[in-house]
Write a protein that holds these residues in place. Structure first.
Motif, PDB file in Angstrom:
ATOM      1  N   THR A   4       0.173  -1.357  -0.144  1.00 22.19           N
ATOM      2  CA  THR A   4      -0.303   0.470   0.021  1.00 22.19           C
ATOM      3  C   THR A   4       1.229   1.243  -0.220  1.00 22.19           C
ATOM      4  N   PHE A   5       1.588   1.453   0.526  1.00 22.40           N
ATOM      5  CA  PHE A   5       2.940   1.766   0.328  1.00 22.40           C
ATOM      6  C   PHE A   5       3.194   2.399  -0.690  1.00 22.40           C
ATOM      7  N   ALA A   6       3.727   0.884  -1.382  1.00 21.30           N
ATOM      8  CA  ALA A   6       4.329   1.499  -2.932  1.00 21.30           C
ATOM      9  C   ALA A   6       3.446   1.536  -4.070  1.00 21.30           C
ATOM     10  N   THR A   7       1.887   2.071  -3.303  1.00 20.84           N
ATOM     11  CA  THR A   7       0.662   2.172  -4.532  1.00 20.84           C
ATOM     12  C   THR A   7       1.632   3.239  -5.886  1.00 20.84           C
ATOM     13  N   THR A   8       1.395   3.020  -6.565  1.00 17.42           N
ATOM     14  CA  THR A   8       1.871   3.905  -8.114  1.00 17.42           C
ATOM     15  C   THR A   8       1.962   5.089  -7.768  1.00 17.42           C
ATOM     16  N   GLU A   9       0.990   5.885  -8.207  1.00 19.61           N
ATOM     17  CA  GLU A   9       0.513   6.834  -7.696  1.00 19.61           C
ATOM     18  C   GLU A   9       0.928   8.072  -7.252  1.00 19.61           C
ATOM     19  N   ASN A  10       1.124   7.076  -5.800  1.00 17.86           N
ATOM     20  CA  ASN A  10       1.127   7.569  -4.835  1.00 17.86           C
ATOM     21  C   ASN A  10       3.074   8.483  -4.465  1.00 17.86           C
ATOM     22  N   TRP A  11       3.576   8.351  -6.063  1.00 21.77           N
ATOM     23  CA  TRP A  11       4.923   7.977  -5.897  1.00 21.77           C
ATOM     24  C   TRP A  11       5.506   9.756  -6.837  1.00 21.77           C
ATOM     25  N   GLN A  12       3.740   9.966  -8.012  1.00 20.45           N
ATOM     26  CA  GLN A  12       4.356  10.551  -9.129  1.00 20.45           C
ATOM     27  C   GLN A  12       4.711  11.211  -9.139  1.00 20.45           C
ATOM     28  N   PHE A  13       5.365  12.238  -8.154  1.00 20.96           N
ATOM     29  CA  PHE A  13       5.158  14.073  -7.688  1.00 20.96           C
ATOM     30  C   PHE A  13       6.901  13.866  -7.532  1.00 20.96           C
ATOM     31  N   TYR A  14       7.752  13.047  -7.194  1.00 22.78           N
ATOM     32  CA  TYR A  14       8.962  12.549  -7.017  1.00 22.78           C
ATOM     33  C   TYR A  14       9.597  11.863  -7.879  1.00 22.78           C
ATOM     34  N   ARG A  15       8.675  11.530  -9.396  1.00 22.70           N
ATOM     35  CA  ARG A  15       9.805  11.112 -10.122  1.00 22.70           C
ATOM     36  C   ARG A  15       9.493  12.274 -11.625  1.00 22.70           C
ATOM     37  N   LEU A  16      10.873  11.836 -11.834  1.00 20.86           N
ATOM     38  CA  LEU A  16      11.351  12.445 -12.951  1.00 20.86           C
ATOM     39  C   LEU A  16      10.674  12.638 -14.173  1.00 20.86           C
ATOM     40  N   ALA A  17      10.767  13.148 -15.905  1.00 19.50           N
ATOM     41  CA  ALA A  17      10.642  13.738 -16.905  1.00 19.50           C
ATOM     42  C   ALA A  17      10.142  12.419 -17.553  1.00 19.50           C
ATOM     43  N   ASP A  18      11.387  11.418 -17.540  1.00 22.82           N
ATOM     44  CA  ASP A  18      11.564   9.767 -17.611  1.00 22.82           C
ATOM     45  C   ASP A  18      10.728   8.808 -16.975  1.00 22.82           C
ATOM     46  N   GLY A  19       9.646   9.564 -16.142  1.00 21.49           N
ATOM     47  CA  GLY A  19       9.388   8.404 -15.564  1.00 21.49           C
ATOM     48  C   GLY A  19       9.570   7.903 -13.584  1.00 21.49           C
ATOM     49  N   GLU A  20      11.125   8.233 -13.924  1.00 21.60           N
ATOM     50  CA  GLU A  20      12.314   7.378 -13.023  1.00 21.60           C
ATOM     51  C   GLU A  20      12.000   8.414 -11.940  1.00 21.60           C
ATOM     52  N   PHE A  21      13.008   7.619 -10.570  1.00 21.43           N
ATOM     53  CA  PHE A  21      13.407   8.317  -9.498  1.00 21.43           C
ATOM     54  C   PHE A  21      14.214   8.775  -9.551  1.00 21.43           C
ATOM     55  N   ALA A  22      15.045  10.228  -9.234  1.00 15.94           N
ATOM     56  CA  ALA A  22      15.874  10.582  -9.022  1.00 15.94           C
ATOM     57  C   ALA A  22      17.297   9.492  -8.430  1.00 15.94           C
ATOM     58  N   PRO A  23      18.533   9.296  -9.349  1.00 19.17           N
ATOM     59  CA  PRO A  23      19.465   8.220  -8.049  1.00 19.17           C
ATOM     60  C   PRO A  23      19.345   8.464  -6.921  1.00 19.17           C
ATOM     61  N   GLY A  24      19.557   7.464  -5.900  1.00 21.43           N
ATOM     62  CA  GLY A  24      19.277   7.649  -5.086  1.00 21.43           C
ATOM     63  C   GLY A  24      18.234   7.807  -4.457  1.00 21.43           C
ATOM     64  N   PHE A  25      17.075   7.896  -4.557  1.00 17.65           N
ATOM     65  CA  PHE A  25      16.099   8.366  -4.520  1.00 17.65           C
ATOM     66  C   PHE A  25      15.439   7.723  -3.299  1.00 17.65           C
ATOM     67  N   LEU A  26      15.036   6.815  -3.764  1.00 21.89           N
ATOM     68  CA  LEU A  26      14.943   5.512  -2.872  1.00 21.89           C
ATOM     69  C   LEU A  26      15.645   4.679  -1.258  1.00 21.89           C
ATOM     70  N   THR A  27      16.590   5.309  -1.373  1.00 20.93           N
ATOM     71  CA  THR A  27      17.870   5.565  -0.507  1.00 20.93           C
ATOM     72  C   THR A  27      17.669   6.345   0.177  1.00 20.93           C
ATOM     73  N   SER A  28      16.620   7.533   0.250  1.00 23.93           N
ATOM     74  CA  SER A  28      18.140   8.888   0.891  1.00 23.93           C
ATOM     75  C   SER A  28      16.343   8.191   1.951  1.00 23.93           C
ATOM     76  N   ARG A  29      17.280  10.421   3.087  1.00 23.73           N
ATOM     77  CA  ARG A  29      16.322  10.281   4.095  1.00 23.73           C
ATOM     78  C   ARG A  29      15.110  10.340   3.400  1.00 23.73           C
ATOM     79  N   LEU A  30      14.718  11.329   2.806  1.00 27.47           N
ATOM     80  CA  LEU A  30      13.204  12.029   2.627  1.00 27.47           C
ATOM     81  C   LEU A  30      12.604  10.681   2.411  1.00 27.47           C
ATOM     82  N   PHE A  31      13.020   9.543   1.769  1.00 24.12           N
ATOM     83  CA  PHE A  31      12.061   8.731   0.932  1.00 24.12           C
ATOM     84  C   PHE A  31      11.653   7.572   2.475  1.00 24.12           C
ATOM     85  N   ASP A  32      12.756   7.991   3.567  1.00 27.10           N
ATOM     86  CA  ASP A  32      12.903   7.305   4.259  1.00 27.10           C
ATOM     87  C   ASP A  32      11.765   7.949   5.493  1.00 27.10           C
TER      88      ASP A  32
END
Length: 231
Positions: free
Chosen positions: A99-127
């Motif tokens: 439920t945390f990983a629901t795709t639409e929850n994370w649209q704001f944090y994606r780059l224009a190509d739909g990918e996350f910025a390098p390191g985002f998923l291990t970042s303090r912000l993500f935590d």
């Protein structure tokens, strides 16, 4: 649907509190005639944030049905509050990470190509985002540990439904594992035993015609791990 305590006269060996992922654990314990109290008291999405109130020696689930189940389990154990619990507490709260990983929850944090910025998923912000999502689940574990209870948290089946992003699922799970370990919660982590080369749950351990749950065979593996830990 809850899984009630064993009907044997042997004292319960643990209290099981959780969402639907607790179901296979309870069914496995009943089939093996391992006495326990508890079971699932609602669906996973209900046990992330806003579901709990804490008191000095106990807790209150805000949904009346969930709290009624909880009080019934304590009655079966002969205790008036969770602080009096004399057996380990086993829980699945906070690990419905799909439920945390629901795709639409994370649209704001994606780059224009739909990918996350390098390191985002291990970042303090993500935590921090994940910990806010799971804030009451974490309060539950923190409170139980503060009362001196032995607490074990069970990682979920390694299954990601179509609505969720597998990368976020794995990253959010890692955040929860690190946070709970730091609280002194024991992690029941069977990932190395239940996954295949894809990194996700082997088919024979999945509930048929169901995108997220483990089956009885998966519950038996969790139960075996609990028994190896002395429960």
């Amino acid at each position: 649907m809850t899984t009630q305590c064993s009907t044997t006269t042997t004292p319960a060996r643990f209290l099981l509190l959780g969402d639907s992922h607790a179901g296979p654990i309870g069914r496995a314990a009943k089939a093996a005639r391992i006495p326990f109290a508890g079971g699932p008291i609602g669906s996973g999405r209900d046990f992330n944030a806003g579901f709990l109130e804490l008191s000095e020696d106990d807790l209150v689930f805000r949904k009346p049905e969930a709290h009624s189940y909880y009080r019934g389990f304590l009655d079966e154990l002969g205790v008036a509050a969770i602080a009096e619990l004399g057996v380990p507490l086993v829980s699945t709260f906070g690990f419905n990470v799909h439920t945390f990983a629901t795709t639409e929850n994370w649209q704001f944090y994606r780059l224009a190509d739909g990918e996350f910025a390098p390191g985002f998923l291990t970042s303090r912000l993500f935590d921090e985002i994940v910990l806010v999502m799971a804030r009451d689940a974490l309060a539950f574990y923190r409170h139980a540990r503060g009362l001196g209870l032995r607490v074990l948290a069970v990682l979920p089946p390694q299954r990601v439904p179509a609505m969720s992003d597998p990368r976020v699922f794995l990253a959010a799970q890692a955040t929860m594992v690190r946070t709970l370990a730091a609280l002194g919660v024991e992690l029941v982590d069977l990932r190395a035993r239940v996954t295949d080369a894809s990194g996700f749950q082997r088919p024979e351990l999945c509930e048929a015609d169901d995108p997220i749950h483990g089956n009885l065979a998966f519950g038996r593996l969790i139960l075996a791990d609990l028994l190896e830990r002395g429960l």
